[in-house]
Design a protein around this motif. Structure first.
Motif, mmCIF file in Angstrom:
data_model
loop_
_atom_site.group_PDB
_atom_site.id
_atom_site.type_symbol
_atom_site.label_atom_id
_atom_site.label_comp_id
_atom_site.label_asym_id
_atom_site.label_seq_id
_atom_site.Cartn_x
_atom_site.Cartn_y
_atom_site.Cartn_z
ATOM 1 N N SER A 154 0.850 -1.189 0.000
ATOM 2 C CA SER A 154 0.000 0.000 0.000
ATOM 3 C C SER A 154 0.888 1.241 0.000
ATOM 4 O O SER A 154 2.092 1.167 0.249
ATOM 5 C CB SER A 154 -0.899 0.007 1.228
ATOM 6 O OG SER A 154 -0.130 0.192 2.404
ATOM 7 N N SER A 155 0.283 2.402 -0.241
ATOM 8 C CA SER A 155 1.048 3.640 -0.223
ATOM 9 C C SER A 155 1.686 3.870 1.143
ATOM 10 O O SER A 155 2.858 4.247 1.243
ATOM 11 C CB SER A 155 0.145 4.823 -0.588
ATOM 12 O OG SER A 155 0.852 6.034 -0.501
ATOM 13 N N GLN A 157 2.529 1.668 3.342
ATOM 14 C CA GLN A 157 3.621 0.719 3.528
ATOM 15 C C GLN A 157 4.861 1.154 2.763
ATOM 16 O O GLN A 157 5.982 1.014 3.243
ATOM 17 C CB GLN A 157 3.192 -0.673 3.075
ATOM 18 C CG GLN A 157 2.239 -1.368 4.021
ATOM 19 C CD GLN A 157 1.776 -2.708 3.469
ATOM 20 O OE1 GLN A 157 1.437 -2.827 2.285
ATOM 21 N NE2 GLN A 157 1.759 -3.713 4.313
ATOM 22 N N GLN A 202 -0.153 11.069 -2.616
ATOM 23 C CA GLN A 202 -1.319 10.424 -2.020
ATOM 24 C C GLN A 202 -2.098 11.341 -1.084
ATOM 25 O O GLN A 202 -3.318 11.222 -0.989
ATOM 26 C CB GLN A 202 -0.875 9.176 -1.245
ATOM 27 C CG GLN A 202 -0.247 8.104 -2.105
ATOM 28 C CD GLN A 202 -1.198 7.548 -3.151
ATOM 29 O OE1 GLN A 202 -2.388 7.350 -2.881
ATOM 30 N NE2 GLN A 202 -0.693 7.316 -4.350
#
Length: 418
Positions: A154-155, A157, A202
């Motif tokens: 994920s972003s 992570q 993000q």
């Protein structure tokens, strides 16, 4: 926040020409599930006797191997639990071996780049760190990067991975692990830059999540400013000669002051924007701007930044603690968490090397002398004295007048065994 936005974009694109460096060294731990679960576990479960728990896990693993074979798909999870139990007992060599086996089985069971490997790899690295086996840590970090570069992260992570890997590059530099440690600084900056870019993409340019990579980038700029790149013709032993590194070092040094200021302005803007979380964070960030100017020899500019902070503190009766933290005593620069660059400082001042000196109102060291008579570690003491002579200090300030004052008879204690 346009100023922050454009500063961040400028920083994000600064090293595009050196993008290949990001592929040469490892990334970082990402999955905090095991840690989070442990923190939230009921108190009663945390009080379970660890040795009994470990024995139960070992028995369960033996039974699984007997019934389903050595490659049972449930073994990696059990091995993770066993390794964590060994860690809790301080048995790190055994734990590292268990984690390594678990990683191998997870790779066989769920694929070369499966997420299941990450907590095992991270835990193995933690045990290797505890053992002080930094070469092995570096090797496993490299492997961790290969997994993370292919795993479906994920972003959040990815950001955590970049930051943690940058932290390792900083530690490897400070440990002086390589013939050419400067390469670690390039990696450190690059990983923080990648983390910053990911958060910008993000979450936008007002997110508090920008602060960790920004502070890391500031650390990198301090280390770059203080590092001496190899002379022309030197061979680093890593496939690089100074003919490769010198131009890189020169470009980093050339832009060092402006990059540091841009990072600090971004930090200050964010800390001011989110001041409700920590009303004193803006004052600390402005003090860091003064530190950066003083580090680069702009004493007049530094004192002007410090004066702004002191003016705010003088009008706030509740700010005495912050004044004591920032200005009641001289502070050696850089004053950033994570940058242990002032030698092996003794714990609570009880060391075998004692250096006495004065700090002038402009932050310069004078009258430096060795005070102890132990006669040990003379080589280290001489190196520490050379370093201390060149270390700028944020001077002590008088809060009432807002002016810097000299401080005499300071003592720094070092432990040569650290």
């Amino acid at each position: 926040m346009k100023g922050l936005y454009f500063a961040a974009l400028l920083l994000a694109g600064a090293l595009g020409a050196n993008q290949g460096f990001a592929d040469t060294l490892p990334a970082a731990p990402t999955d905090d599930t095991a840690t989070d679960d442990a923190a939230q576990a009921p108190v009663a479960s945390r009080d379970i006797d660890t040795r009994a728990q470990r024995r139960a896990l070992q028995e369960a693993i033996t039974n699984l191997e007997s019934e389903y074979g050595a490659y049972s798909p449930v073994l990696p999870e059990r091995l993770l639990s066993l390794g964590l139990a060994l860690q809790s007992e301080g048995r790190h060599a055994e734990a590292a071996a268990v984690f390594k086996r678990g990683t191998h089985l997870a790779r066989v069971s769920t694929g070369l780049y499966s997420l299941d490997q990450l907590p095992l790899l991270e835990s193995e690295i933690a045990s290797l760190q505890a053992l002080g086996d930094y070469r092995a840590v570096d090797d496993r970090q490299r492997y961790l990067y290969r997994v993370q570069s292919k795993a479906p992260l994920s972003s959040a992570q990815r950001v955590r991975a970049y930051v943690q890997q940058a932290d390792w590059q900083r530690q490897a530099f400070l440990l002086n692990m390589d013939e050419e440690p400067g390469l670690r600084l390039l990696q450190m900056w690059e990983y923080y830059r990648l983390a910053l870019t990911e958060v910008l993409d993000q979450s936008g340019d007002t997110s508090r999540d920008l602060l960790p990579p920004l502070y890391g980038m500031l650390q990198a700029q301090y280390l770059i400013a203080g590092y001496r790149w190899p002379d022309s013709g030197d061979n680093t032993g890593n496939g690089f000669t100074s003919n490769n590194l010198r131009p890189l070092g020169n470009s980093y040094l050339r832009d060092n002051f402006n990059k540091g200021r841009a990072v600090l302005q971004a930090i200050y803007d964010l800390e001011q924007l989110h001041g409700s979380a920590d009303p004193q964070a803006g004052a600390r960030a402005q003090t860091l701007m003064g530190d950066w100017l003083l580090w680069h020899g702009d004493s007049e500019g530094a004192m002007a930044e410090y004066a702004k902070v002191l003016a705010e503190l003088a009008d706030d009766a509740a700010a005495q603690a912050l004044y004591n933290e920032l200005f009641a005593e001289p502070v050696p620069l850089p004053a950033l968490d994570g940058l242990d660059v002032h030698g092996p400082l003794a714990v609570e001042g009880d060391g075998d090397i004692l250096l006495g000196f004065n700090v002038a109102a402009d932050g310069k060291v004078s009258d430096l002398q060795r005070l102890d008579d132990s006669g040990v570690a003379n080589g280290l003491a001489n190196r520490l004295m050379r370093s201390l002579r060149n270390t700028p200090f944020r001077p002590r300030f008088d809060l009432a007048s807002g002016t810097p004052v000299a401080t005499d008879n300071l003592v720094m204690a070092y432990d040569s065994t650290r």
